[in-house]
Design an enzyme around this catalytic site. Structure first.
Site, short mmCIF file in Angstrom:
data_model
loop_
_atom_site.label_atom_id
_atom_site.label_comp_id
_atom_site.label_asym_id
_atom_site.label_seq_id
_atom_site.Cartn_x
_atom_site.Cartn_y
_atom_site.Cartn_z
N SER A 336 0.80 -1.23 0.00
CA SER A 336 0.00 0.00 0.00
C SER A 336 0.83 1.28 0.00
O SER A 336 0.28 2.37 -0.16
CB SER A 336 -0.95 0.01 1.20
OG SER A 336 -1.90 -1.04 1.09
N ASP A 375 -11.25 -5.81 -0.45
CA ASP A 375 -10.74 -4.78 0.44
C ASP A 375 -10.24 -5.43 1.72
O ASP A 375 -10.41 -6.64 1.92
CB ASP A 375 -11.83 -3.76 0.76
CG ASP A 375 -11.72 -2.53 -0.12
OD1 ASP A 375 -10.59 -2.07 -0.33
OD2 ASP A 375 -12.76 -2.03 -0.59
#
Length: 638
Positions: A336, A375
């Site tokens: 990320s 997610d």
């Protein structure tokens, strides 16, 4: 008694004519012999005159060479300091054992007998033989370096038994801070055959060591200096007689001042507490490296005079790979930490506006496909914009952006921040990582590119590979509002003991990779929210500056047979975890990344290490800012 009458016997004497002939023959032969002698004397005299007059200088030089020996004087290697003058690499006095081959009758036997007096390993003999090939027979070649006082005493007692062998003083390299700078400063080692093939023998006459890794290797020409010479009168055994007849002093190498802060480096290494990984801290204003740590490390002093084969084998076989420079060659999936760049790409390419939103339901589907891309939390995050997506690390937002970008525009934009290519730092051996692209996959696997691969590339997974230095360079460029500065370590040089320390200008930046300042502000705000209310909330507690950051957690798997298994046996440490940050957010003066090979999450494991690095950096920065304010902000350099 009757006497016999005396009779003359005839035929025993030659006729007179024959005697005269022999006399004439003798005279002719004598004359010929005399002429030959005269000719020989003339030839000898002519040759003597030729040698004495025509070739006088040549033979005079040869005679002088037999009487006077020109001995090279190795220059003192330049010292290496940190930015504050802390010594990182120094020269210390030592003694070595040298053999002059032409003065030794039986070299092999001499070495064997030497081994009974002074410890000489097979590695020592191998290095001696390799080094001897590049030297003249009358030049001394070291066979043992850094003799102990006991060894010097034992040899001195037996010195008479070893003609052509001497104890010689020299300067050897030492690294006072040891492991802390092993992967950055590097180390020197004995000159080997591979080095001899590349080095100028004249420039390295009398020199036994050369830079092998790190700064020692990259700046070898600056650090080495210029060789000197001295003329000494010697006897028939080539032993010195009296004082030197002439001397050209060697020129020492340049002293180098690095941009690294030794105190910050020490704090960064201590913050890892032995866990494998790397950290890099850069100054976004100029690209100076403030700290770079690869854990675990090794003692570079072991390599200076030749590491034992067993010790080297142990380092190579170690599970935690201490010889691997994780800063330059560590392979990490960015996870990320790539999301701020993806979000910026969507804005810069006109595919999104900062206020645009997506709905996160927990699953993302490529139109026409049934596979779900998930997610981090079941049920998703609801409707989010860019700032919220960065702060809460919402995968769906970046799945959507990267899919709209397409892999060609995606990889093209990421190239602006240096991904997929070396940064150009002043160190050898930097890796390129992997920037996912259509061309890369075709060259690597000879396969087509698929949309699903673009989607996972948008969250830093898939084929992505970055080195810690690459990621730090990208974050530094982002912190500098898109102005890229090449990371560099050399800050200043000193050309002589009493010379002034001269700053080295940093590499010039090449333009700006961000076209709209408003786009940068949106991404910056998202990274601030990561620390204030997002995945790394609380990491800025009691810190006086605003921190902008981003966490990263990338699952690692390896194939065993036909099954995929986690690399780490522990379920809470099966990820590569990262954290990136810069501060102060509005006027960044430091950009930091931390990468761990095993951890629970970027927020849980990597972010606290980054905070410790910032805490160590803070007092020095506050002092500099106070001095700058006191000076009215004039003439101060970053």
């Amino acid at each position: 008694m009757r006497k016999r009458p005396f009779r003359i016997r005839r035929g025993r004497h030659k006729p007179l004519k024959e005697a005269r002939h022999e006399e004439a023959l003798f005279r002719r032969r004598a004359l010929a012999g005399f002429l030959i002698i005269v000719l020989c004397l003339v030839a000898l005299g002519t040759r003597f005159a030729f040698l004495q007059i025509e070739r006088h200088e040549e033979f005079s030089a040869r005679s002088e060479a037999n009487r006077v020996l020109t001995r090279p004087l190795a220059p003192a290697r330049g010292l290496i300091y940190d930015r504050n003058g802390v010594l990182l690499a120094e020269n210390v006095a030592a003694f070595r054992l040298e053999i002059t081959p032409e003065q030794v009758r039986d070299l092999q036997a001499t070495i064997e007998r030497l081994g009974e007096v002074v410890s000489i390993s097979d590695d020592d003999v191998e290095r001696f033989n390799a080094l001897r090939k590049g030297k003249r027979s009358y030049e001394g070649t070291p066979i043992r370096l850094k003799l102990s006082e006991e060894e010097i005493a034992k040899f001195s007692i037996n010195r008479w038994a070893f003609p052509g062998v001497d104890v010689v003083p020299y300067l050897t390299r030492s690294y006072p801070l040891g492991e802390e700078f092993a992967h950055t400063v590097g180390y020197v080692g004995r000159i080997d055959e591979a080095d001899l093939a590349k080095l100028d023998k004249g420039d390295y006459a009398g020199t036994t060591h050369v830079g092998k890794t790190g700064i020692e290797r990259y700046y070898e020409e600056r650090l080495h200096g210029e060789v000197g010479y001295e003329k000494i009168e010697v006897n028939a055994d080539h032993r010195p007689i009296g004082e030197p007849l002439g001397r050209v002093a060697p020129k020492p190498g340049e002293n180098l001042y690095l941009s690294i802060d030794a105190h910050l480096q020490e704090a960064a290494e201590a913050a890892f507490e032995g866990r494998a990984g790397a950290a890099v801290a850069l100054d976004p204003r100029n690209g100076e490296v403030l700290a770079m740590v690869s854990v675990p490390s090794f003692d570079p002093n072991l390599f200076v005079n030749g590491i034992a084969s067993a010790d080297y084998a142990a380092l190579l076989a170690a599970d935690d790979k201490p010889l691997l420079n994780r800063i330059l060659r560590g392979n990490y999936a960015p996870g990320s930490t790539i999301k701020p760049f993806v979000g910026l790409g969507g804005l810069e390419l006109g595919l999104r506006r900062p206020e645009d939103t997506v709905v996160s339901t927990g699953e993302f589907f490529i139109p026409g496909q049934s596979r779900a891309y998930r997610d981090d939390i079941r049920g998703g995050f609801g409707r989010v914009d860019l700032v919220q997506a960065i702060a809460r690390s919402v995968n769906t937002y970046f799945y959507s952006v990267s899919l709209d970008m397409g892999i060609d525009r995606f990889s093209g934009f990421m190239t602006r921040f240096g991904f997929g290519q070396p940064t150009g730092i002043d160190l050898m051996g930097e890796g390129s990582g992997v920037l996912p692209s259509r061309d890369w996959k075709r060259a690597r696997f000879n396969q087509a590119w698929y949309p699903g691969e673009t989607v996972i590339a948008g969250i830093g997974q898939g084929y992505w590979v970055v080195t810690p230095l690459q990621l730090a360079n990208a974050v530094s460029t982002l912190a500098a509002r898109g102005v890229p500065h090449t990371p560099h370590l050399l800050r200043a040089v000193q050309r002589g003991v009493d010379a002034k320390v001269e700053p080295v200008p940093p590499p010039e930046p090449q333009g700006n990779v961000i076209r709209q300042p408003a786009n940068w502000a949106a991404v910056q705000q998202g990274m601030i929210e990561v620390v204030r209310s997002g995945t790394a909330r609380g990491i800025d507690a009691d810190f006086p500056y605003t921190i902008a950051g981003k966490t990263g957690t990338a699952e690692r798997y390896s194939r065993t047979g036909t099954e995929w298994t986690s690399i780490s046996a522990s379920p809470i440490e099966r990820h590569q975890v990262l954290f990136e940050a810069f501060t102060p957010a509005d006027d960044p003066r430091i950009a930091v990344i931390v990468a761990l090979e095993a951890g629970r999450s970027g927020a849980h494991d990597a972010a606290p290490i980054a905070r410790k690095i910032l805490d160590a950096w803070l007092p020095g920065d506050q002092q500099r800012q106070s001095e700058l304010a006191a000076a009215g902000g004039e003439g101060a350099a970053p």
